[in-house]
Design an enzyme around this catalytic site. Structure first.
Site, PDB file in Angstrom:
ATOM      1  N   ASP A  91      47.760  30.257  54.145  1.00 14.01           N
ATOM      2  CA  ASP A  91      47.687  31.322  52.856  1.00 14.01           C
ATOM      3  C   ASP A  91      48.687  31.792  52.457  1.00 14.01           C
ATOM      4  O   ASP A  91      48.823  32.856  52.034  1.00 14.01           O
ATOM      5  CB  ASP A  91      46.343  31.907  53.044  1.00 14.01           C
ATOM      6  CG  ASP A  91      45.829  32.539  51.610  1.00 14.01           C
ATOM      7  OD1 ASP A  91      46.504  32.105  50.713  1.00 14.01           O
ATOM      8  OD2 ASP A  91      45.502  33.684  51.778  1.00 14.01           O
ATOM      9  N   ASP A  98      37.775  31.876  47.180  1.00 11.17           N
ATOM     10  CA  ASP A  98      37.952  32.598  45.873  1.00 11.17           C
ATOM     11  C   ASP A  98      39.213  32.526  45.117  1.00 11.17           C
ATOM     12  O   ASP A  98      40.106  32.243  45.814  1.00 11.17           O
ATOM     13  CB  ASP A  98      37.440  33.981  45.861  1.00 11.17           C
ATOM     14  CG  ASP A  98      38.295  35.047  46.896  1.00 11.17           C
ATOM     15  OD1 ASP A  98      38.576  34.384  48.013  1.00 11.17           O
ATOM     16  OD2 ASP A  98      38.648  35.818  46.352  1.00 11.17           O
ATOM     17  N   HIS A 130      42.146  62.744  16.171  1.00  8.50           N
ATOM     18  CA  HIS A 130      42.830  62.254  15.213  1.00  8.50           C
ATOM     19  C   HIS A 130      44.463  62.836  15.589  1.00  8.50           C
ATOM     20  O   HIS A 130      44.713  64.242  15.799  1.00  8.50           O
ATOM     21  CB  HIS A 130      42.505  62.921  13.744  1.00  8.50           C
ATOM     22  CG  HIS A 130      43.385  62.384  12.710  1.00  8.50           C
ATOM     23  ND1 HIS A 130      44.668  62.769  12.454  1.00  8.50           N
ATOM     24  CD2 HIS A 130      43.004  61.798  11.605  1.00  8.50           C
ATOM     25  CE1 HIS A 130      45.120  61.930  11.451  1.00  8.50           C
ATOM     26  NE2 HIS A 130      44.212  61.544  11.120  1.00  8.50           N
ATOM     27  N   GLU A 173      38.558  37.378  49.310  1.00 11.43           N
ATOM     28  CA  GLU A 173      39.835  37.785  49.809  1.00 11.43           C
ATOM     29  C   GLU A 173      40.653  38.579  48.810  1.00 11.43           C
ATOM     30  O   GLU A 173      41.383  39.279  48.876  1.00 11.43           O
ATOM     31  CB  GLU A 173      40.662  36.584  50.178  1.00 11.43           C
ATOM     32  CG  GLU A 173      41.865  36.823  51.251  1.00 11.43           C
ATOM     33  CD  GLU A 173      42.998  37.347  50.267  1.00 11.43           C
ATOM     34  OE1 GLU A 173      44.170  37.460  50.943  1.00 11.43           O
ATOM     35  OE2 GLU A 173      43.129  36.694  49.241  1.00 11.43           O
ATOM     36  N   GLU A 174      40.458  37.927  47.362  1.00  8.76           N
ATOM     37  CA  GLU A 174      41.246  38.400  46.364  1.00  8.76           C
ATOM     38  C   GLU A 174      40.793  39.680  45.728  1.00  8.76           C
ATOM     39  O   GLU A 174      41.373  40.465  45.100  1.00  8.76           O
ATOM     40  CB  GLU A 174      41.361  37.396  45.229  1.00  8.76           C
ATOM     41  CG  GLU A 174      41.961  36.032  45.451  1.00  8.76           C
ATOM     42  CD  GLU A 174      43.437  36.144  45.854  1.00  8.76           C
ATOM     43  OE1 GLU A 174      44.047  37.092  45.798  1.00  8.76           O
ATOM     44  OE2 GLU A 174      44.048  35.083  45.993  1.00  8.76           O
ATOM     45  N   ASP A 212      46.844  28.989  46.328  1.00  6.69           N
ATOM     46  CA  ASP A 212      46.019  30.234  46.947  1.00  6.69           C
ATOM     47  C   ASP A 212      44.587  30.126  46.577  1.00  6.69           C
ATOM     48  O   ASP A 212      44.390  30.857  45.383  1.00  6.69           O
ATOM     49  CB  ASP A 212      46.966  31.247  46.110  1.00  6.69           C
ATOM     50  CG  ASP A 212      46.457  32.450  46.621  1.00  6.69           C
ATOM     51  OD1 ASP A 212      45.525  32.692  47.748  1.00  6.69           O
ATOM     52  OD2 ASP A 212      47.030  33.802  46.203  1.00  6.69           O
ATOM     53  N   THR A 230      45.881  55.895  14.584  1.00  6.03           N
ATOM     54  CA  THR A 230      46.253  57.128  15.019  1.00  6.03           C
ATOM     55  C   THR A 230      45.251  57.980  15.689  1.00  6.03           C
ATOM     56  O   THR A 230      44.724  58.604  15.142  1.00  6.03           O
ATOM     57  CB  THR A 230      47.156  57.881  13.891  1.00  6.03           C
ATOM     58  OG1 THR A 230      46.001  57.748  12.839  1.00  6.03           O
ATOM     59  CG2 THR A 230      48.477  57.291  13.303  1.00  6.03           C
TER      60      THR A 230
HETATM   61  N1  BES Z   1      47.883  34.126  49.685  1.00  2.00           N
HETATM   62  C1  BES Z   1      47.879  35.648  49.284  1.00  2.00           C
HETATM   63  C2  BES Z   1      48.972  36.587  49.965  1.00  2.00           C
HETATM   64  C3  BES Z   1      50.161  35.977  50.161  1.00  2.00           C
HETATM   65  C4  BES Z   1      50.989  36.004  48.837  1.00  2.00           C
HETATM   66  C5  BES Z   1      50.827  35.383  51.188  1.00  2.00           C
HETATM   67  C6  BES Z   1      52.171  35.675  48.772  1.00  2.00           C
HETATM   68  C7  BES Z   1      52.320  35.146  50.911  1.00  2.00           C
HETATM   69  C8  BES Z   1      52.988  35.205  49.958  1.00  2.00           C
HETATM   70  C9  BES Z   1      46.593  36.103  49.051  1.00  2.00           C
HETATM   71  O1  BES Z   1      45.625  35.362  48.775  1.00  2.00           O
HETATM   72  C10 BES Z   1      46.513  37.437  48.384  1.00  2.00           C
HETATM   73  O2  BES Z   1      47.018  37.351  47.348  1.00  2.00           O
HETATM   74  N2  BES Z   1      46.263  38.482  48.765  1.00  2.00           N
HETATM   75  C11 BES Z   1      45.951  39.440  47.995  1.00  2.00           C
HETATM   76  C12 BES Z   1      45.144  40.572  48.856  1.00  2.00           C
HETATM   77  C13 BES Z   1      44.608  41.893  48.339  1.00  2.00           C
HETATM   78  C14 BES Z   1      44.033  41.637  46.874  1.00  2.00           C
HETATM   79  C15 BES Z   1      43.804  42.449  49.378  1.00  2.00           C
HETATM   80  C16 BES Z   1      47.334  40.178  47.497  1.00  2.00           C
HETATM   81  O3  BES Z   1      48.250  40.244  48.452  1.00  2.00           O
HETATM   82  O4  BES Z   1      47.331  40.605  46.593  1.00  2.00           O
HETATM   83 ZN    ZN Z   2      46.103  35.506  46.284  1.00  3.91          ZN
END
Ligand code: BES
Ligand code: ZN
Length: 451
Positions: free
Chosen positions: A176, A84, A209, A149-150, A115, A312
């Site tokens: 990652d 994702d 308002h 994951e995101e 990523d 406003t």
């Molecule tokens: N790949 C990233 C994590 C990351 C970012 C590791 C920068 C090292 C350097 C991962 O996919 C990510 O962005 N995770 C989210 C997880 C969260 C939404 C639970 C994050 O860190 O915001």
């Molecule tokens: Zn990420």
């Protein structure tokens, strides 16, 4: 030319196909793309020679599993990645469309390129190469690839916490994270955790308002601002009672190693971050602020009038999206409670403030003495011709803590992203030399472990 060198064009073509699928996990309208991306990963795993490949449906987006267990007596690695991606907005900032992967120089631009589709693909292609050329792997390998994951990874958490026997492994391998600098092989040995929430502030029961009622009616936006200022001071100290109590400082050895990393703060500030001044707790060194101190950030405030021109109005409601990054040994549930109490105490009269949890994950640290980490450092050093450095990252990968807690295994965070890859931002890219070298480095890692 070896298999990996011969197949570079095919790898690139495959990755571009993967990147064309807009598998944005947070948006309901992209649900079909999520399904397509899961199917793509499953097909790739099968093509690579993995067995028992299966799309695991459940609450949330599907997981993809596959395994090759023909090396009895050898260690078993659990390879993790996520298919994702984050939403691509703001679209107008992209030099080429986010889901039309575009090559400029040595960089491939697309949402998810670094990523984490590009890096997930590294794991698959490394295994594919070994299976296609040797007919076997030096160690046992299992894949578990997720699609949320995101957005906090609910499905994988439910799955991993049920400890399915097929996930039995000795260590996890995750691509990652980022390299500290181009060409510098890097192992990430610590990640921050996170608590993500919404602060919902309501004033009058309808919009008003601002001329007729300004001076008498409470304003939820003003209230959000006042609450935020009560939670963090102008120097970046978080004022939530108890918040820092459990924070475990980095060891002296770690601090010394960080101070030796090759780093130009001026360039970081101007080029990478693009600011005139860095902020945050002034008494704490930069890497410690980024990797070993907790934070509180606002991501957006919804409500009121944000269109062109003027209106406003005193809005009835404002909703702020906020997250706190956590460090060892902070506990997400406890931090959420501390936050909620601090909001109640700071909430000005005339409005109500409700805190809604979105997701949370604990921070994680990896034991650098683990033989799996040592072998990874060796493989990376061999592949890149340089000594491997150990860093932490400020980002979060929730599964790392869950693998540790439920499967009792360490995670080897072997990342091939670069600091300027624009993760979560417009013009995300992946440096292709890292893509190709990453594939060979992972293959080398399996060989080192099989010895
Ligand atoms: N790949 C990233 C994590 C990351 C970012 C590791 C920068 C090292 C350097 C991962 O996919 C990510 O962005 N995770 C989210 C997880 C969260 C939404 C639970 C994050 O860190 O915001
Ligand atoms: Zn990420």
């Amino acid at each position: 030319m070896n298999y990996y060198e011969r197949n570079r064009d095919a790898f690139l073509k495959g990755l571009m196909e993967f990147l064309r699928i807009p598998s944005i996990s947070t948006l309901p309208e992209n649900k079909p793309d999520i399904q397509r991306a899961a199917a793509f990963v499953a097909a790739e795993l099968r093509g690579a020679g993995m067995q028992q490949v299966e799309i695991i449906e459940g609450q949330g987006h599907p997981l993809v599993y596959g395994e090759w267990t023909g090396a009895p007596g050898k260690p078993t690695l659990l390879m993790y990645g996520h298919y994702d991606v984050q939403p691509p907005d703001p679209l107008e900032e992209w030099k080429s469309p986010p889901f039309e992967p575009t090559l400029r120089g040595d960089d491939l631009f697309a949402r998810g390129s670094s990523d984490d589709k590009g890096q997930t693909y590294i794991l698959i292609k490394a295994v594919e190469g070994l299976l296609k050329t040797e007919g076997r792997l030096p160690v046992n390998v299992k894949f578990l690839i997720e699609g949320e994951e995101e957005v906090g990874g609910e499905h994988i958490e439910a799955y991993v916490s049920s400890k399915p026997p097929r996930l039995k492994a000795d260590a996890a391998v995750i691509c990652d994270t980022e390299m500290f600098a181009p060409g510098l092989p890097t192992l990430c040995v610590g990640l921050r955790g996170i608590v993500y929430l919404e602060l919902d502030v309501r004033g009058a029961d309808h919009d008003l308002h601002s001329g007729s009622y300004g001076g008498a009616a409470p304003n939820p936006f003003q209230a959000v601002a006042e609450i935020l200022c009560a939670l963090k001071d102008r120097e970046g100290h978080i004022l939530i009672p108890g918040f820092y109590d459990r924070v475990r400082p980095p060891s002296a050895k770690e601090r010394e190693a960080w101070a030796r990393l090759p780093f130009d703060e001026e360039e970081y500030k101007r080029k990478e971050v693009g600011v005139t001044e860095l902020v945050g707790e002034p008494e704490i060194p930069l890497f410690e602020r980024l990797w070993a101190r907790p934070t509180l950030e606002v991501h957006g405030i919804r409500g009121g009038f944000t269109g062109e021109g003027a209106k406003t109005v005193i809005p009835a409601r404002a909703v702020a999206k906020i997250s706190m990054r956590l460090v060892p040994d902070q506990r997400p549930e406890e931090v959420l409670e501390q936050f909620t109490r601090a909001v109640t105490a700071a909430c000005p009269r005339g409005v109500t403030a409700e805190v809604r949890n979105i997701h949370g994950a604990a921070a994680s640290l990896v034991d650098t003495e683990s033989p799996f980490i040592k072998a990874a450092a060796e493989a990376l050093s061999e592949s890149f011709g340089k000594e491997t450095v150990y860093i932490r990252s400020g980002g979060s990968i929730p599964i790392v803590g869950l693998f540790d807690r439920f499967l009792g295994i360490p995670s080897v965070l072997m990342g091939f992203g670069l600091p300027d890859d624009n993760l979560h931002a417009p013009n995300e890219k992946f440096h292709l030399p890292n893509f190709y070298r990453g594939i060979e480095a992972v293959a080398k890692y399996l060989e080192v472990l099989g010895r």
